[in-house]
Design a protein around this motif. Sequence first.
Motif, PDB file in Angstrom:
ATOM      1  N   GLY A   1       0.816  -1.208   0.000  1.00 10.57           N
ATOM      2  CA  GLY A   1       0.000   0.000   0.000  1.00 10.57           C
ATOM      3  C   GLY A   1       0.851   1.261   0.000  1.00 10.57           C
ATOM      4  O   GLY A   1       0.515   2.250  -0.663  1.00 10.57           O
ATOM      5  N   GLU A   2       1.969   1.232   0.743  1.00  6.09           N
ATOM      6  CA  GLU A   2       2.850   2.396   0.791  1.00  6.09           C
ATOM      7  C   GLU A   2       3.539   2.641  -0.556  1.00  6.09           C
ATOM      8  O   GLU A   2       3.726   3.794  -0.972  1.00  6.09           O
ATOM      9  N   LYS A   3       3.921   1.572  -1.244  1.00  2.00           N
ATOM     10  CA  LYS A   3       4.677   1.705  -2.494  1.00  2.00           C
ATOM     11  C   LYS A   3       3.777   1.755  -3.727  1.00  2.00           C
ATOM     12  O   LYS A   3       4.272   1.931  -4.848  1.00  2.00           O
ATOM     13  N   GLY A   4       2.473   1.600  -3.554  1.00  2.00           N
ATOM     14  CA  GLY A   4       1.553   1.696  -4.678  1.00  2.00           C
ATOM     15  C   GLY A   4       1.616   0.520  -5.634  1.00  2.00           C
ATOM     16  O   GLY A   4       1.522   0.704  -6.853  1.00  2.00           O
ATOM     17  N   VAL A   5       1.796  -0.673  -5.107  1.00  2.00           N
ATOM     18  CA  VAL A   5       1.807  -1.877  -5.941  1.00  2.00           C
ATOM     19  C   VAL A   5       0.716  -2.818  -5.446  1.00  2.00           C
ATOM     20  O   VAL A   5       0.188  -2.669  -4.334  1.00  2.00           O
ATOM     21  N   GLY A   6       0.378  -3.792  -6.284  1.00  2.00           N
ATOM     22  CA  GLY A   6      -0.648  -4.752  -5.919  1.00  2.00           C
ATOM     23  C   GLY A   6      -0.052  -6.110  -5.606  1.00  2.00           C
ATOM     24  O   GLY A   6       0.975  -6.504  -6.178  1.00  2.00           O
ATOM     25  N   LEU A   7      -0.689  -6.835  -4.699  1.00  2.00           N
ATOM     26  CA  LEU A   7      -0.252  -8.178  -4.334  1.00  2.00           C
ATOM     27  C   LEU A   7      -1.305  -9.188  -4.764  1.00  2.00           C
ATOM     28  O   LEU A   7      -2.509  -8.926  -4.692  1.00  2.00           O
ATOM     29  N   SER A   8      -0.839 -10.342  -5.188  1.00  2.00           N
ATOM     30  CA  SER A   8      -1.748 -11.433  -5.538  1.00  2.00           C
ATOM     31  C   SER A   8      -1.013 -12.751  -5.347  1.00  2.00           C
ATOM     32  O   SER A   8       0.215 -12.784  -5.186  1.00  2.00           O
ATOM     33  N   ASN A   9      -1.779 -13.811  -5.373  1.00  6.13           N
ATOM     34  CA  ASN A   9      -1.216 -15.169  -5.254  1.00  6.13           C
ATOM     35  C   ASN A   9      -0.330 -15.317  -4.014  1.00  6.13           C
ATOM     36  O   ASN A   9       0.759 -15.901  -4.069  1.00  6.13           O
ATOM     37  N   ILE A  10      -0.800 -14.772  -2.891  1.00  9.19           N
ATOM     38  CA  ILE A  10      -0.031 -14.901  -1.645  1.00  9.19           C
ATOM     39  C   ILE A  10      -0.249 -16.302  -1.083  1.00  9.19           C
ATOM     40  O   ILE A  10      -1.384 -16.731  -0.883  1.00  9.19           O
ATOM     41  N   GLU A  11       0.845 -16.989  -0.828  1.00 12.19           N
ATOM     42  CA  GLU A  11       0.739 -18.366  -0.340  1.00 12.19           C
ATOM     43  C   GLU A  11       1.863 -18.646   0.653  1.00 12.19           C
ATOM     44  O   GLU A  11       3.046 -18.482   0.338  1.00 12.19           O
ATOM     45  N   ALA A  12       1.469 -19.046   1.859  1.00 12.23           N
ATOM     46  CA  ALA A  12       2.443 -19.466   2.870  1.00 12.23           C
ATOM     47  C   ALA A  12       2.668 -20.961   2.715  1.00 12.23           C
ATOM     48  O   ALA A  12       1.727 -21.748   2.746  1.00 12.23           O
ATOM     49  N   LYS A  13       3.921 -21.332   2.557  1.00 15.50           N
ATOM     50  CA  LYS A  13       4.235 -22.729   2.275  1.00 15.50           C
ATOM     51  C   LYS A  13       4.926 -23.375   3.466  1.00 15.50           C
ATOM     52  O   LYS A  13       4.696 -22.995   4.612  1.00 15.50           O
ATOM     53  N   GLN A  14       5.784 -24.319   3.190  1.00 15.40           N
ATOM     54  CA  GLN A  14       6.378 -25.135   4.234  1.00 15.40           C
ATOM     55  C   GLN A  14       7.346 -24.341   5.104  1.00 15.40           C
ATOM     56  O   GLN A  14       7.818 -23.268   4.736  1.00 15.40           O
ATOM     57  N   THR A  15       7.626 -24.919   6.253  1.00 14.26           N
ATOM     58  CA  THR A  15       8.589 -24.345   7.190  1.00 14.26           C
ATOM     59  C   THR A  15       9.836 -25.212   7.209  1.00 14.26           C
ATOM     60  O   THR A  15       9.747 -26.436   7.256  1.00 14.26           O
ATOM     61  N   ALA A  16      10.990 -24.577   7.153  1.00  7.97           N
ATOM     62  CA  ALA A  16      12.263 -25.300   7.180  1.00  7.97           C
ATOM     63  C   ALA A  16      13.148 -24.692   8.254  1.00  7.97           C
ATOM     64  O   ALA A  16      12.850 -23.637   8.817  1.00  7.97           O
ATOM     65  N   ALA A  17      14.247 -25.385   8.546  1.00  8.81           N
ATOM     66  CA  ALA A  17      15.157 -24.925   9.597  1.00  8.81           C
ATOM     67  C   ALA A  17      16.584 -24.952   9.091  1.00  8.81           C
ATOM     68  O   ALA A  17      16.989 -25.876   8.382  1.00  8.81           O
TER      69      ALA A  17
END
Length: 229
Positions: free
Chosen positions: A102-118
């Motif tokens: 929102g601050e930079k004036g761009v759009g987001l799409s296809n947000i996906e949280a995937k696996q967790t690694a260490a």
Amino acid sequence: MRTTDTLNVIAANSRVLVGPLVLLVVLLLLFVFALRVGIGQIISLSKKVAESKVEEQVLSQKLEILKTSEESALPLADLSLVAIPSENPALIVISQLKNLAGEKGVGLSNIEAKQTAAVASIFHTEIEVTVEGEMGSLFDFLKGLGSISPLLTLDQVIIRQESGIAKVDALIFGNFAPLPTTLPSITSPLDELTAEEKDILAKISSYSQPVFTEVTPSGPFERVDLFNF
């Protein structure tokens, strides 16, 4: 006869002296035993006093360090827990990405949280996102990822054009680490923060922090009419 009488006198005197001698020996043994026990207790108490003095010095040192750090470092301690949370920060990271977009004036799409690694003792959650907008704004967005909390790692970036619109497919890591399960002893020395550590905390304090809202509970309310729902 005189010899016999003399021997009898000596024997009688010896029997008389046996009791006091035995008592004297017993008293000497008791004195030696008590002396050894007393010396042992004195040595033990001396060690305890010395240990208590060392612990007192350590605690006094800790108190002084805490006093000097109260105004400078301690207020920033909570920020370090936000920068490197103890639990998976996927939701917080996504919220921060939306705020930055929102601050930079761009759009987001296809947000996906995937696996967790260490990696070693640091965990990270993978978040894939597509960003679209003007090329300059896209670069500003990518640059801004380095100044928000929780700390992020930009792992992969693919820049492409689709229907005349610039898009970036990014793979972002949100880092987190569990808190220590054991605390150091209260009598162990406390090292004061180094200048470098203080600079790191000060730098983190300048990052964009997530906003947490507290929801005020509603109710229960008293019903005047028990039969009116």
